[in-house]
Design an enzyme around this catalytic site. Structure first.
Site, short mmCIF file in Angstrom:
data_model
loop_
_atom_site.label_atom_id
_atom_site.label_comp_id
_atom_site.label_asym_id
_atom_site.label_seq_id
_atom_site.Cartn_x
_atom_site.Cartn_y
_atom_site.Cartn_z
N ARG A 88 0.82 -1.21 0.00
CA ARG A 88 0.00 0.00 0.00
C ARG A 88 0.85 1.26 0.00
NH1 ARG A 88 -4.04 2.25 4.62
NH2 ARG A 88 -5.64 3.14 3.28
N ASN A 120 -8.88 6.75 -4.97
CA ASN A 120 -8.51 6.03 -3.75
C ASN A 120 -7.01 5.81 -3.64
OD1 ASN A 120 -10.98 5.49 -2.33
ND2 ASN A 120 -11.57 4.17 -4.03
N ARG A 151 -24.99 3.01 1.11
CA ARG A 151 -25.22 1.55 1.12
C ARG A 151 -25.82 1.11 2.46
NH1 ARG A 151 -19.29 0.39 -1.54
NH2 ARG A 151 -19.94 0.46 -3.74
N HIS A 175 -12.33 5.44 4.62
CA HIS A 175 -13.08 4.74 3.57
C HIS A 175 -12.24 3.51 3.24
CE1 HIS A 175 -15.15 3.65 -0.05
NE2 HIS A 175 -14.09 3.90 -0.80
#
Length: 320
Positions: A88, A120, A151, A175
């Protein structure tokens, strides 16, 4: 009255095009420009969207990074995709360079512009965009957990048999994997969700996993997500443009924590006008703090990557 009218979308991929499409049919923009490093994809998207524009009456065209810097609202959907097996930290480092190139190409950015980051990892990229742009923190926001919250409300609407718009519940924090649901503050019709008999039967862990994992399921089945986030991004632009002062969970810099993550925020033409504290249980507070601390360590290190002077022309040479 529309106080903002020109919107630039940086990134002509599926998310950028979906955002443009959703925004066109709100009929609130005097102009939408699309910017991308790939001139062919920009031309293709503009030609395709122009057919829809004939119905929506919203002009759309290709534009430059410099033009984007003079737009009222800039939506950044461009970002490097994670490579198989890539850590990441490496992805964030590459996206730092992408954002550095984009924002460098936009200079000078008009001082009252609002930047909406959709790419993102959105919390980290929003934090980086705030640092690189030099704009006040309230003018740089990310789409954050807005889609996750949508959602959640749809799911709870099904469970409690009410319209999702009547469900008041938020997904907060990152997120991503460490996001959390503020169950204690959730309500329907002014009645706390915890007071409903059905609440005790909810598998809250399963719901949380389903909400955070829905994107991966969509990606597994068709390769990418774009309609939902495109609609959410367009709605955030709509809120800012019309100075609606609506409250949405978006990624913002929260001074109390010294980090950028999703909290309910009132949005208007200046961007974030107010951030709201959500009442949490001790357990929920601990989850939020854990999420924030994980983000802070990455956000801090990401903004320490040595910056290079970026000229407008360098954007056209970057890979998004």
């Amino acid at each position: 009255m529309v106080l903002h009218s020109k919107v630039a979308i940086v990134g002509a991929g599926a998310v950028g095009a979906s955002t443009a499409y959703a925004l066109m049919f709100k009929n609130i923009c005097t102009e939408i420009i699309i910017v991308d490093v790939n001139p062919d994809i920009v031309q293709a998207q503009v030609l395709d969207l122009a057919d829809a524009a004939s119905i929506s009456h919203t002009p759309i065209r290709a534009g430059s990074a410099e033009e984007a810097g003079q737009a009222d609202i800039v939506v950044i959907t461009a970002g490097a995709k994670q490579r198989e097996g890539e850590p990441r930290t490496k992805l964030i480092e590459r996206n730092f360079r992408v954002l550095q190139s984009i924002i460098g190409g936009m200079q000078p950015i008009r001082p009252d512009a609002v930047i909406l980051v959709v790419a993102n990892p959105v919390d980290i990229l929003t934090h980086i965009a705030k640092t690189l742009s030099g704009l006040p923190p309230n003018q740089v926001i990310g789409s954050g957990t807005y889609l996750d919250t949508t959602r959640l409300r749809v799911h709870l609407g099904d469970v409690f048999d009410v319209n999702p718009q009547s469900v008041h519940a938020f997904v907060l924090g990152e997120h991503g994997d460490s996001q959390m649901i503020a169950w204690e503050a959730a309500s329907i019709g002014g009645q706390p969700l915890t007071s409903f008999p059905e609440f005790a039967k909810l598998d809250k862990t399963a719901i949380s996993k389903a909400i955070s994992g829905k994107a991966m399921e969509i990606i597994r089945l068709k390769g990418a997500t774009f309609y939902g986030i495109g609609a959410c991004a367009a709605d955030l632009v709509h809120t800012i443009m019309l100075n609606r002062k609506s409250v949405h969970p978006v990624s913002v810099y929260v001074e109390k924590y010294g980090a950028t993550f999703s909290m309910p925020a009132k949005l208007g033409w200046r961007g974030v006008e107010q951030i709201y504290e959500v009442p949490l249980t001790e357990e929920e507070e601990a989850l939020l703090v854990k999420s924030v601390e994980a983000l802070k360590s990455v956000e801090y290190s990401s903004t320490k990557v040595p910056e290079k002077k970026v000229h407008a022309t360098s954007f056209s040479k970057s890979s998004c």
